[in-house]
Design a protein around this motif. Structure first.
Motif, PDB file in Angstrom:
ATOM      1  N   ALA A   1     -10.079  -8.742  36.885  1.00 33.10           N
ATOM      2  CA  ALA A   1      -9.871  -7.606  35.985  1.00 33.10           C
ATOM      3  C   ALA A   1     -10.311  -6.292  36.632  1.00 33.10           C
ATOM      4  O   ALA A   1      -9.586  -5.288  36.558  1.00 33.10           O
ATOM      5  CB  ALA A   1     -10.626  -7.839  34.676  1.00 33.10           C
TER       6      ALA A   1
ATOM      7  N   TYR B   1      -8.591  -7.524  30.558  1.00 27.96           N
ATOM      8  CA  TYR B   1      -9.531  -8.624  30.784  1.00 27.96           C
ATOM      9  C   TYR B   1      -9.106  -9.799  29.918  1.00 27.96           C
ATOM     10  O   TYR B   1      -9.078  -9.685  28.692  1.00 27.96           O
ATOM     11  CB  TYR B   1     -10.966  -8.219  30.431  1.00 27.96           C
ATOM     12  CG  TYR B   1     -11.967  -9.305  30.739  1.00 27.96           C
ATOM     13  CD1 TYR B   1     -12.565  -9.364  31.984  1.00 27.96           C
ATOM     14  CD2 TYR B   1     -12.299 -10.272  29.803  1.00 27.96           C
ATOM     15  CE1 TYR B   1     -13.484 -10.366  32.287  1.00 27.96           C
ATOM     16  CE2 TYR B   1     -13.203 -11.277  30.097  1.00 27.96           C
ATOM     17  CZ  TYR B   1     -13.793 -11.314  31.343  1.00 27.96           C
ATOM     18  OH  TYR B   1     -14.689 -12.316  31.643  1.00 27.96           O
TER      19      TYR B   1
ATOM     20  N   PHE C   1     -14.053  -2.747  29.388  1.00 24.05           N
ATOM     21  CA  PHE C   1     -14.183  -4.120  28.893  1.00 24.05           C
ATOM     22  C   PHE C   1     -15.467  -4.411  28.125  1.00 24.05           C
ATOM     23  O   PHE C   1     -15.440  -5.144  27.151  1.00 24.05           O
ATOM     24  CB  PHE C   1     -14.113  -5.128  30.046  1.00 24.05           C
ATOM     25  CG  PHE C   1     -12.906  -4.988  30.923  1.00 24.05           C
ATOM     26  CD1 PHE C   1     -11.634  -4.929  30.376  1.00 24.05           C
ATOM     27  CD2 PHE C   1     -13.042  -4.904  32.288  1.00 24.05           C
ATOM     28  CE1 PHE C   1     -10.515  -4.807  31.181  1.00 24.05           C
ATOM     29  CE2 PHE C   1     -11.925  -4.783  33.105  1.00 24.05           C
ATOM     30  CZ  PHE C   1     -10.661  -4.726  32.545  1.00 24.05           C
TER      31      PHE C   1
END
Length: 155
Positions: free
Chosen positions: A56, A68, A112
């Motif tokens: 990611a 992700y 993320f």
């Protein structure tokens, strides 16, 4: 002292070689099933997390594609896990060619994990620290299983 892009990659490569040696030290029947206590996960689950984070971050840094997701849910054998390690690292090596030192210095919000803004270099440093942390757990698991882990200093 600052490190170059090439020096950073060699640090990442050396750490991955050691992580692979830890995977190889696990008996196949314990890699996916053994966790000493709840809520700890089997070492294979930690390795999958390491690979998901690397994939990611590298895709985001190199291609500005920030997503992700768990790419390794179907990985269920030691051989497949080792192959996945090599596949992700091969992808990283390919993407690495397009990453400049200026890009590594760019700062942006965390896409993320809700962390504070950080540079892409810091993002890769987090990824490395995550790998080291989980590899350390793997060392403890091996010792609890009565297995001598690989020498830490051999990269």
């Amino acid at each position: 002292m600052a490190i170059s892009k090439e020096e950073l990659m060699e640090i990442l490569e050396g750490n991955r070689r050691l992580t692979i040696r830890v995977i190889e030290a696990f008996p196949a029947d314990k890699l996916f099933d053994y966790a000493p206590v709840e809520p700890l996960r089997p070492f294979s689950a930690m390795v999958k997390e390491i690979l998901n984070v690397e994939r990611a971050f590298m895709r985001g840094i190199a291609q500005d594609e920030w997503e992700y997701k768990d790419q390794f849910t179907d990985v269920s054998t030691k051989e497949n896990l080792l192959e996945s390690c090599e596949q992700v690292r091969a992808e990283t090596r390919g993407l690495w060619k397009s990453v400049t030192e200026e890009r590594l210095a760019e700062v942006m919000d965390d896409p993320f994990f809700n962390a504070p803004p950080q540079s892409h270099f810091e993002r890769l440093q987090y990824s490395l620290e995550n790998e080291i942390h989980h590899r350390g757990q793997g060392y403890i698991y091996l010792r609890m299983l009565g297995i001598e882990p690989p020498a830490f200093y051999i990269r």
